[in-house]
Each structure stands twice: as C-alpha cells, then as structure tokens.
Design an enzyme around this catalytic site. Structure first.
Site, PDB file in Angstrom:
ATOM      1  CB  SER A 105      -0.991   0.073   1.176  1.00 42.29           C
ATOM      2  OG  SER A 105      -0.276   0.311   2.390  1.00 42.29           O
ATOM      3  CB  CYS A 106       0.102   4.691  -1.064  1.00 47.52           C
ATOM      4  SG  CYS A 106       0.441   4.366  -2.947  1.00 47.52           S
ATOM      5  CG  ASP A 107      -0.369   3.743   5.854  1.00 48.81           C
ATOM      6  OD1 ASP A 107       0.743   4.149   6.498  1.00 48.81           O
ATOM      7  OD2 ASP A 107      -1.516   3.901   6.157  1.00 48.81           O
ATOM      8  CG  ASN A 131      -3.651   1.794  -0.388  1.00 41.33           C
ATOM      9  OD1 ASN A 131      -2.382   2.277  -0.887  1.00 41.33           O
ATOM     10  ND2 ASN A 131      -3.807   2.396   0.620  1.00 41.33           N
TER      11      ASN A 131
END
Lengths: 377, 377
Positions: free
Chosen positions: A324-326, A367
């Site tokens: 994910s972009c986290d 996401n």
C-alpha cells in the site's frame, strides 16, 4: 508447511495473496493439546480464525468455544456448537449482545468490572459468570494485560456482588498474554487464583472453575517450549495450589490450534535499493502487508518465517513492506530479515505459521486491495 | 459536524458503529482547494475514501484521481473518470496491474526504482512517468518518507534511463507526509525538485510536471494552517525556484477533501475503573476500535475529537479502547482524553473528522465484528 499444503500450492497455484489452511493439522494440534492437558476443557478462541471449516471440525472433535462477540457466537452456532459449549469471553459486551446470547441459551460470561456485572445481572439473570484477573504478561510476544482484568481484591468484591445480584459466581480467569513463551508464567497466575479461591470459600462462594486463558506459543522463527511442558507446568501448579480439590479447568487456545496449519502465499511486487547504490537498504515489497492480514507484525512483534525458491542461496539484510501507499505498512525494518539476494519481482514466496490472526485482521479494501482469499483443505 | 449530518444522525439514529459523510462538504473542500491553488490540477487520493458517491461527485466537479492500485483504478473508471484523469500513483505495482491499467488507457505512472522502471518500460511502453523523490517529513503526523522516494542523484539517473527505455520522463514528485502542518515543508521540497529540473534540462530532458503530493492537514483537535496559507507558500516557492517557466502542477489531496465531511457514530459499550477504586484509570470502551476503522490512532498519531451528550459537564482523564479482545486495540492511553464523567454504557458518541482513512482500514470481521456501515448523504 504440511505436505498437503505444499502439494496444493504446487498444483493449484492459487492467486496471491492467499491463505491456505490444512484443517487436518488443526485436528492434530487439538489432539496434542488434549493429551498435554487431559483434565482441561478446550474452548477454542474463535477470533484466531473463525473459518467455518475450522469450527465444524472442532465441533466434531468435541471442542468448546470462546467467543469474543455475538457475531462469533452466531458463527459457532452455525457450525453446530450447542450453547452449553460456548463461552462469551469478552469482558466488554453490548447489552444487545448479552440478551441475544442469553436467549440462544449461552450461560457462561466473563466480566471484570462493576458495570459489566450489572449488565449481566439485568440481561442474563442467573447466568454462570467468571471474573478475569489481571496478571503479569512478561514473556508474551503479544501482551494483553493492560486492557483486561482486575485486581485480586476487587475480583473478590465483584464475586460477592455477583452472588448478591443473583448471578452464579462460577469461576475465575486470567490470561498470561498471547504467544507466551515461558511455562512458569502460569505458576504465578495460578498461585494468585488459588489464593482468591480460598478467600472466596471463606465467604461461602465455591469457585468451581478456573479458566487458564490461552497464549500457548507456536514456532514462528525461534523455538518455543513444547505443549507438554506447559501441560506439566500447569498440572504441577494446579496440584500444588489446589491439592486434590481441583476445580474444573478451561483453556482458550487460538493461535496454538491454527497458526501452524496455515501458510500465506504472496507475490514479490518489487525489490529495490531506492538510492541506487549497493550499500542502500534493500526493500522487498509483497502483495500482502500490515493492512491486508499481517497486523501482528505491528511493532515487529510476530516474526514470520519466509520460504522462497532460492532458499540456501546467498542472502542479504532486507526490509519487508506491504503493497500500500501507507508509510507505516512496513513489516520488518528495525530487525531486518535475511532473504535471498536472487529474489525478484513476480516470484512467489510463502509465509509460514500464518493460520492465526491473519484472515480476520485483513482490511475490507485498503488502497483498493481485495481481502486475501482463503483455502481450507 | 455539518448540519446535514447532525440532522441525519438525530432523525435516522443509524445502527452503530457507522460513518456518515456529507458529500456536499467534499465538494466545498474541492472548491476551496481549487481557489487556493488555481494553477494546480487536483488528483484526489482515492485511498482516503473510495466510496462511489465521493468519486462520482468529484468526477462531476472535474477532478482527476490518484490511484494506489488497479482496484482503485477500476473504481475510478466505474465512477465515470476517463483514463486521462487517472494517475497510477503507487511506486509498487504488480506487472499484471500495469498491463491492465495501460490497456485501459492510463498513461501516467510513478516510479522510484530501477526495477519498477523496467516493468513500466516493458508493460506500459512510451507512457508518461514521474519519479518520486524522498523528502523530509518533519511536521507530518503520519509520515511516509522512509518507504518511498529516491535521492536527487539517483532520480537524475532514473529519468535518463526512462528516456533511454522509451518512456516519457514527464515529471517529478514528492510527498511531505500526511497531515503535514507546516507550510514551509513545501519550500524545501520544491527547491530540491527545481534543482533536479535544471540538471535534467542540461541533459536534454524537459520536466513538464511537478507533483506536489498531498498531505494538506485538517483540524482534528488542534488548529492547522488554512489551505490558503499552503497555496500561498507553494505558489511563492514555485515562482522563486522556477520563475516564469512553471511546469504543470499536480496535487494529490485525500484527507483534506474528505476527512471533515465525515462523522463516526459509536456506542459506549463499557465504562470501568477496573481496580474498583476512584483513583484507578477510567476506561471507556467503544464499539469501534483500531481494527474496525480507527487504524490511524496507531501510536496515538491521529487524535479525533469526541462529541457527547454531556459536553460542557465535568470531565475526567480517560483511556479510550476498542471492543475487541485484542490488547493493542487501545486508541488513546499515553495521552488520555478528557471525557465527561457522566458518560455511561449504551450512550452514543460521535468522533468528528473521520471521513478519511476510516472505512477502508476496517477489518473484514476481526473478533466477529462486522465492518462499520457507511452512509453518504
């Protein structure tokens, strides 16, 4: 990884990320635990993995169930468990849930506070209740103690109050923490329970049950004591502190029964040294992360073992992260993982001992990633 | 809380836990951001909240979209976004996802490593690509920098390589971290990008786009700078470093557009002082927790504001926890929350500014709790 899972993965190549669970292995663990603790009643902690295939198998083996919510109670009933084999094991329960459980015939509830006791007296009148004590969680990789349990002194007051409210002050419980690796953690806890047992007897309350909780460890990437060692330690402590007047014993294993039965198959999405230099940290990004099942890697607490097609080849220190972009979706960074240097994107790798606390922690679609698929074989 | 949400909660009393989002408020925030940054193209970070009602409204307002996965791309397309308005904004992409996106007509991809560049060259030939730089995330409540972005030096090499591989080295990007509260965080980042822009020009590459990322903050429980302050700081920095030769500017707001539009309604399940003494810590357990939506309370990073029916009455220090049997399912303990002493189980309370990063972090069914329901009004 059991041979059945290895064969399944090789033949079916199921889409990643996925969890494959060998239900026969769950049954084998149930048998091992029964052998190690022959006097204890096993209440499977449904939260570890509530798959119907697991619940149904455990029903057929004679297991009872520790449910954390009315949702889990419904799942147990759907799998064929009778109400007398279900404990409502969460100290924090909605009134609506207590009412529904009681109406279903559930007659065993935990509590650790005055307010909860009043809720039970009002909505599950006459039910058997047990009070949870706070005990030390040292030695546990996933501690639980701050949030649950009360003091010996207050538990004493609460048990008397339970009787006065018309409830059946049936038992006492504790939890030494999940993935507890020290057998003597039980000794200290049992000593406390026995002391309270005696005090309550003097007040006319006969505590008939001791719930030893769960927490029995599994092998992630280092050795843990055998379940027989825990059985021995618990048996000796119970005899030492209760003599021949042993109360009924309950255990609530979750992880122990299902973790080793499961394997996560995942795809390497990217391998990079983002600074471009050989001395830069090497990152491996998988198609599963902290928000798609591997929540127990928070704080790098639970350390899974990796299996790759390059095992035995030269390895290097690796940071392992999710897709994910986290920015917090990183599994192992402070303590890095040794992974083969030949690993490339597109390859499949397996995470072992992932049958517990993976499928249900998975987010609904963070996401835009769908929950991991599950295969029970 | 917007009047529309207050009315909806009062009239409908939807079952808890639930998230109620005022989609008109999203539109108002979109307008405010457009006004503050008139030259920037807005790419909504879908991951913040991918509800179709939000995506459709933003499509109608002319927004573009920053997608983290092929799943999010499909959601954007389903909401009516044309491929030219979608950026594949995750530096970590499966080959199968790149292929599907490219086949759909998506022509804008981020990267920050050699391997990703090869994947893009192979499976999205000729596409516009932009390279993500690592920048300082100081001042951000939810930092992102470790996991993504490369050095100025390596970005230079990668952009040349992109050209040599037949890709269009279209832009540069950075992210100052989510919930970034310092306007000057952009100044330093823009200075770095401008330096690289000049260096690349000398190598014959005309960088036509700068992606300023997201991170614009919202008011949780302390004041943050106004979006106009960020607009001014960014505008001044861009002019200072790029002069009149301004590249196209992209921004990727997520939280800023949707957080304040949402309210979580939750039920108090238990209030207890588990030691039984007035001096014991007071715990409030809600029917929503870290694994049912409030994941951003990890490390107590994001601090939501509570609204209760007792606001204005005497308060006391409170530990706030979720309903699960998990010991880490505690939202605020180190820094406790002042909550009314009159609060009791069964009462509803609201968590404000919860429109972003709540619905999608929610687990599929941890501890048997169903995902929170969502209402878009």
């Amino acid at each position: 990884m059991t041979p059945k899972i290895a064969r399944y993965l090789a033949e079916q190549q199921p889409a990643t990320p996925c969890l494959v669970v060998d239900v026969d292995h769950v049954a084998a663990r149930y048998a091992a635990l029964s052998d190690a603790l022959p006097l204890a009643h096993i209440y499977y902690a449904v939260k570890a993995n509530p798959a119907p295939q697991i619940l149904e198998r455990l029903v057929s083996l004679g297991s009872s169930f520790d449910a954390a919510s009315i949702g889990e109670i419904r799942q147990c009933v759907a799998a064929g468990a009778t109400p007398d084999r279900i404990s409502f094991g969460n100290t924090v329960k909605k009134v609506s849930s207590i009412r529904e459980a009681f109406a279903l015939g559930i007659d065993l509830f935990v509590f650790d506070s005055v307010e909860e006791l009043y809720k039970l007296a009002d909505h599950a009148p006459g039910a058997r209740v047990f009070c949870r004590l706070a005990v030390e969680n040292a030695g546990a990789d996933w501690p639980l103690s701050r949030k649950f349990g009360t003091t010996l002194k207050h538990a004493h007051e609460l048990m008397l109050m339970a009787r006065d409210l018309g409830l059946d002050p049936y038992g006492l419980s504790f939890h030494v923490g999940s993935q507890q690796t020290q057998t003597d953690a039980y000794e200290a806890a049992i000593a406390r329970v026995a002391m309270l047992h005696t005090d309550l007897k003097n007040d006319g309350i006969d505590v008939r049950m001791v719930n030893l909780g769960g927490g029995f460890p599994v092998r992630y990437n280092s050795d843990v004591p055998d379940i027989d060692d825990f059985g021995l330690a618990i048996g000796q402590a119970m005899t030492r502190h209760f003599g021949n007047d042993l109360p009924q014993m309950l255990v609530e294993p979750g992880r122990y029964l299902v973790a080793e039965a499961g394997v996560v198959s995942t795809e390497v999405v990217l391998v990079s040294r983002r600074g471009g230099k050989e001395t830069d940290p090497r990152w491996v990004y998988l198609d599963i992360g902290r928000f798609s099942g591997l929540a127990e890697t928070e704080g790098e607490a639970i350390r899974y073992t990796f299996r790759t097609d390059h095992d035995g080849e030269p390895t290097g220190e690796t940071i392992v992260a999710g897709p994910s972009c986290d920015g917090v979706d990183i599994m192992y960074e402070k303590r890095r993982v040794e992974l083969p240097l030949a690993l490339k994107s597109g390859e499949r790798i397996e995470l072992l001992t992932t049958g517990a606390y993976v499928s249900t922690y998975c987010s609904t679609g963070f996401n835009g990633f769908a929950p991991l698929s599950e295969h029970y074989i």
